[in-house]
Design a protein around this motif. Structure first.
Motif, short mmCIF file in Angstrom:
data_model
loop_
_atom_site.label_atom_id
_atom_site.label_comp_id
_atom_site.label_asym_id
_atom_site.label_seq_id
_atom_site.Cartn_x
_atom_site.Cartn_y
_atom_site.Cartn_z
N VAL A 66 0.84 -1.20 0.00
CA VAL A 66 0.00 0.00 0.00
C VAL A 66 0.88 1.25 0.00
CG1 VAL A 66 -1.65 1.34 1.37
CG2 VAL A 66 -2.01 -1.11 1.06
N SER A 67 1.94 1.22 0.80
CA SER A 67 2.85 2.37 0.85
C SER A 67 3.54 2.60 -0.48
CB SER A 67 3.91 2.17 1.93
OG SER A 67 3.33 2.16 3.20
N GLY A 68 3.97 1.53 -1.12
CA GLY A 68 4.72 1.64 -2.37
C GLY A 68 3.87 1.85 -3.61
N LEU A 69 2.68 1.29 -3.62
CA LEU A 69 1.83 1.35 -4.81
C LEU A 69 0.75 2.41 -4.73
CD1 LEU A 69 1.42 -2.48 -5.38
CD2 LEU A 69 2.80 -0.91 -6.72
N GLY A 70 0.45 2.85 -3.53
CA GLY A 70 -0.60 3.84 -3.35
C GLY A 70 -1.78 3.27 -2.59
N ASP A 71 -2.37 4.14 -1.82
CA ASP A 71 -3.49 3.77 -0.96
C ASP A 71 -4.79 3.95 -1.75
OD1 ASP A 71 -5.07 3.18 1.21
OD2 ASP A 71 -4.57 4.98 2.34
N THR A 72 -5.06 3.00 -2.64
CA THR A 72 -6.19 3.12 -3.56
C THR A 72 -7.27 2.09 -3.24
OG1 THR A 72 -5.28 1.51 -5.14
CG2 THR A 72 -4.62 3.84 -5.42
N ALA A 73 -8.45 2.35 -3.77
CA ALA A 73 -9.56 1.40 -3.61
C ALA A 73 -9.19 0.05 -4.22
CB ALA A 73 -10.82 1.95 -4.25
N GLN A 74 -8.57 0.07 -5.38
CA GLN A 74 -8.25 -1.17 -6.08
C GLN A 74 -7.32 -2.06 -5.26
OE1 GLN A 74 -6.33 -0.73 -9.88
NE2 GLN A 74 -6.87 -2.81 -10.49
N ILE A 75 -6.29 -1.49 -4.66
CA ILE A 75 -5.37 -2.32 -3.89
C ILE A 75 -6.06 -2.89 -2.66
CG2 ILE A 75 -4.24 -0.58 -2.44
CD1 ILE A 75 -1.58 -2.14 -3.21
N HIS A 76 -6.93 -2.10 -2.03
CA HIS A 76 -7.65 -2.62 -0.86
C HIS A 76 -8.64 -3.72 -1.26
CE1 HIS A 76 -5.93 -0.03 2.16
NE2 HIS A 76 -6.08 1.01 1.36
N MET A 77 -9.18 -3.63 -2.47
CA MET A 77 -10.04 -4.72 -2.95
C MET A 77 -9.23 -6.00 -3.11
SD MET A 77 -12.63 -2.93 -5.66
CE MET A 77 -13.11 -4.51 -6.33
N TYR A 78 -8.05 -5.89 -3.71
CA TYR A 78 -7.20 -7.07 -3.87
C TYR A 78 -6.83 -7.66 -2.51
CZ TYR A 78 -6.28 -6.83 -8.90
OH TYR A 78 -6.38 -6.86 -10.26
N LEU A 79 -6.46 -6.80 -1.57
CA LEU A 79 -6.07 -7.29 -0.25
C LEU A 79 -7.26 -7.92 0.46
CD1 LEU A 79 -3.68 -4.44 0.94
CD2 LEU A 79 -3.15 -6.51 -0.37
N GLY A 80 -8.43 -7.32 0.31
CA GLY A 80 -9.63 -7.91 0.91
C GLY A 80 -9.91 -9.30 0.36
N GLN A 86 -17.49 -3.59 -8.42
CA GLN A 86 -17.55 -4.83 -7.64
C GLN A 86 -17.22 -4.66 -6.16
OE1 GLN A 86 -15.72 -8.27 -9.48
NE2 GLN A 86 -15.59 -7.18 -11.41
N VAL A 87 -16.86 -3.47 -5.70
CA VAL A 87 -16.44 -3.31 -4.30
C VAL A 87 -17.57 -3.63 -3.34
CG1 VAL A 87 -16.87 -0.81 -4.14
CG2 VAL A 87 -15.13 -1.89 -2.71
N LYS A 146 -12.45 4.74 -0.05
CA LYS A 146 -11.61 5.37 -1.07
C LYS A 146 -12.39 5.68 -2.35
CE LYS A 146 -7.64 5.30 1.04
NZ LYS A 146 -7.04 6.56 1.45
N ASP A 147 -13.25 4.73 -2.75
CA ASP A 147 -13.99 4.90 -4.00
C ASP A 147 -15.28 4.09 -3.96
OD1 ASP A 147 -14.95 5.27 -6.55
OD2 ASP A 147 -13.23 4.35 -7.55
#
Length: 117
Positions: free
Chosen positions: A33-47, A75-76, A69-70
């Motif tokens: 998250v720190s390196g790629l950005g704190d985005t909705a998409q990354i949190h969806m992947y992590l979820g 699909q979120v 975030k969004d």
């Protein structure tokens, strides 16, 4: 961090979760998250990773972050509803139903949300 590094990190995180090494998965995902950005998409992947790894409460947390975030992300709301059901079983429908309804407002052809409703 490019797409290849994301994929490598994501697969390593999933491996940690399958090995029940939550501490290393959390650390890796935090770095992502720190390196790629704190985005909705990354949190969806992590979820999704947490859900698939059996850490459903963490999945709910990540998917709530994604919604924050969004709220319009594709699909979120479906995945958050699914996480509520995974965490709480049938009693999770009280929280899941509004998520599926929001998803259907955005995408009326989402058969998965329609089926679960």
């Amino acid at each position: 961090m490019g797409a290849r590094n994301f994929e490598t990190g994501y697969l390593l995180g999933i491996t940690y979760l399958k090995l029940n090494d939550l501490a290393h998965a959390d650390l890796l995902f935090h770095e992502m998250v720190s390196g790629l950005g704190d985005t909705a998409q990354i949190h969806m992947y992590l979820g999704r990773a947490y859900r698939d790894g059996g850490f459903v409460e963490r999945a709910v947390e990540e998917l709530k972050k994604a919604v924050t975030k969004d709220p319009a992300a594709s699909q979120v709301h479906y995945f958050l509803g699914l996480a509520y059901l995974g965490r709480d079983g049938d009693s999770g429908f009280a929280e899941a139903i509004p998520e599926f309804q929001v998803e259907l407002k955005k995408n009326p052809n989402d058969y998965r949300s329609r089926y679960l409703l």
